[in-house]
Design an enzyme around this catalytic site. Structure first.
Site, PDB file in Angstrom:
ATOM      1  N   CYS A 121      13.783  48.969  63.143  1.00 36.98           N
ATOM      2  CA  CYS A 121      14.623  47.773  63.040  1.00 36.98           C
ATOM      3  C   CYS A 121      13.929  46.508  63.551  1.00 36.98           C
ATOM      4  O   CYS A 121      14.365  45.403  63.242  1.00 36.98           O
ATOM      5  CB  CYS A 121      15.940  47.984  63.779  1.00 36.98           C
ATOM      6  N   HIS A 254      19.066  41.313  64.879  1.00 28.94           N
ATOM      7  CA  HIS A 254      19.157  42.504  64.033  1.00 28.94           C
ATOM      8  C   HIS A 254      20.620  42.897  63.916  1.00 28.94           C
ATOM      9  O   HIS A 254      21.330  43.006  64.918  1.00 28.94           O
ATOM     10  CB  HIS A 254      18.324  43.623  64.657  1.00 28.94           C
ATOM     11  N   ASN A 284      23.993  48.214  58.848  1.00 29.63           N
ATOM     12  CA  ASN A 284      22.680  48.129  59.491  1.00 29.63           C
ATOM     13  C   ASN A 284      21.620  48.456  58.439  1.00 29.63           C
ATOM     14  O   ASN A 284      21.472  49.599  58.020  1.00 29.63           O
ATOM     15  CB  ASN A 284      22.614  49.119  60.651  1.00 29.63           C
TER      16      ASN A 284
END
Length: 327
Positions: A121, A254, A284
């Protein structure tokens, strides 16, 4: 002095949009109970996109890249560096790299450099930092940095604690040499001692899979670590740039969990309306989440030329980092 500056952004989401209600109904057929309320209360996610069976990371990446190039006013053969941040490369083992596949799909005939970055990520933050260093050194002039993921391929749809969180997508930026300040500061970190809390534990032995091919996440441990490092790394980037948090126009973290994102904004003393949020509609998307959110905010007019944007993320490894950029 030479700087690197973002001159174009682009993104791409697969056509298949799946709401919490639709996902809950699909999981119920497997005997797994969840609900829109349960997912939203724990993550802030209401929907996500899943790639079609025929789509791979390079397809998503190439579509996002074309839009970034169009905004930048460049043709593909003006790109001399491609970096793709991904945890879901087209090919098992990661070669040829997804970046090389994207190069081919964009029709780039010049011998530009192309490689992938794996920091999960945090991958986009890592990739921009690398490209920034190359451009400032004079080695390259126009870099295409892409975050692209098809996490729907690696989540276990028998595990409701993880499968509801992730989605597929891609985001891209064109980073070019400039006499004007662009990337003001970058700070990267890693701590391999936490590698087991977010990982893909499977390995390949003699051409066969050994172990589990699905991603594993200890949600509570990841949450705790993320909260502890995001404020610190953002302040480190601010210090490197000689700036204060009050000078941040937009925070683009993020897009993993709305509670982590809101907590980070509050610790930095930023009002929540200065934070770009797409996690509710995208889920996500790992390395794709920051450039996806950036492109959304650029195209809807929120992020404007001359504004200061803080981008930061945490990912498996464990990795984390922050970028402070003037658009």
């Amino acid at each position: 002095m030479m700087y690197s500056k973002i001159i174009g952004t682009g993104s791409y989401l697969p056509a298949n949009r799946v709401t919490n209600q639709e996902l809950a109904a699909q999981l119920a057929e497997k005997g797994i109970e969840t609900s829109d309320e349960w997912i939203v209360s724990r993550s802030g996610i209401s929907a996500r996109h899943y790639a079609a069976p025929s789509e791979v990371s390079s397809d998503l990446a190439a579509n996002a890249a074309k839009r970034a190039l169009e905004m930048a006013g460049l043709n593909a053969n003006q790109i001399d560096l491609i970096i793709v941040a991904t945890s879901t490369p087209d090919h098992f083992g990661g070669f040829p790299s997804t970046a090389c596949v994207v190069q081919r799909k964009l029709g780039i005939t010049t011998e530009c450099a192309a490689f992938d970055v794996q920091a999960v990520c945090s991958g986009f933050v890592y990739a921009v930092s690398i490209a920034d260093s190359f451009i400032k050194s004079g080695m390259y002039k126009n870099a295409l940095i892409i975050g692209a993921e098809v996490f729907s391929r690696i989540v276990d749809f028998n595990d409701r604690t993880t499968c509801v969180l992730f989605g597929d997508g891609a985001g891209a930026v064109v980073l070019s040499a400039s006499s004007e300040p662009g990337v003001r500061a970058a700070k990267l970190h890693a701590d391999g001692s936490h590698g087991d809390i977010l990982c893909m534990p499977g390995t390949i032995s003699n051409g066969a899979l050994a172990g589990d091919a699905y991603m594993y996440m200890d949600g509570q441990a990841v949450f705790k670590l993320a909260v502890s490092v995001l404020e610190k790394v953002a302040n480190e980037a601010l210090e490197l740039a000689g700036m204060q948090s009050s000078q941040i126009d937009w925070l683009i973290p993020h897009q993993a969990n709305i509670r982590i994102m809101q907590g980070t904004a509050k610790k930095l003393g930023l009002p929540l309306d200065k934070m770009v949020v797409t996690v509710d509609q995208h889920g996500n998307t790992s390395a794709a989440s920051i450039p996806l959110a950036l492109d959304c905010a650029v195209r809807d007019g929120r992020v404007k030329k001359g504004q200061n944007v803080m981008m930061e993320g945490v990912g498996g490894g464990f990795t984390w980092g922050a970028l402070l950029v003037t658009m």
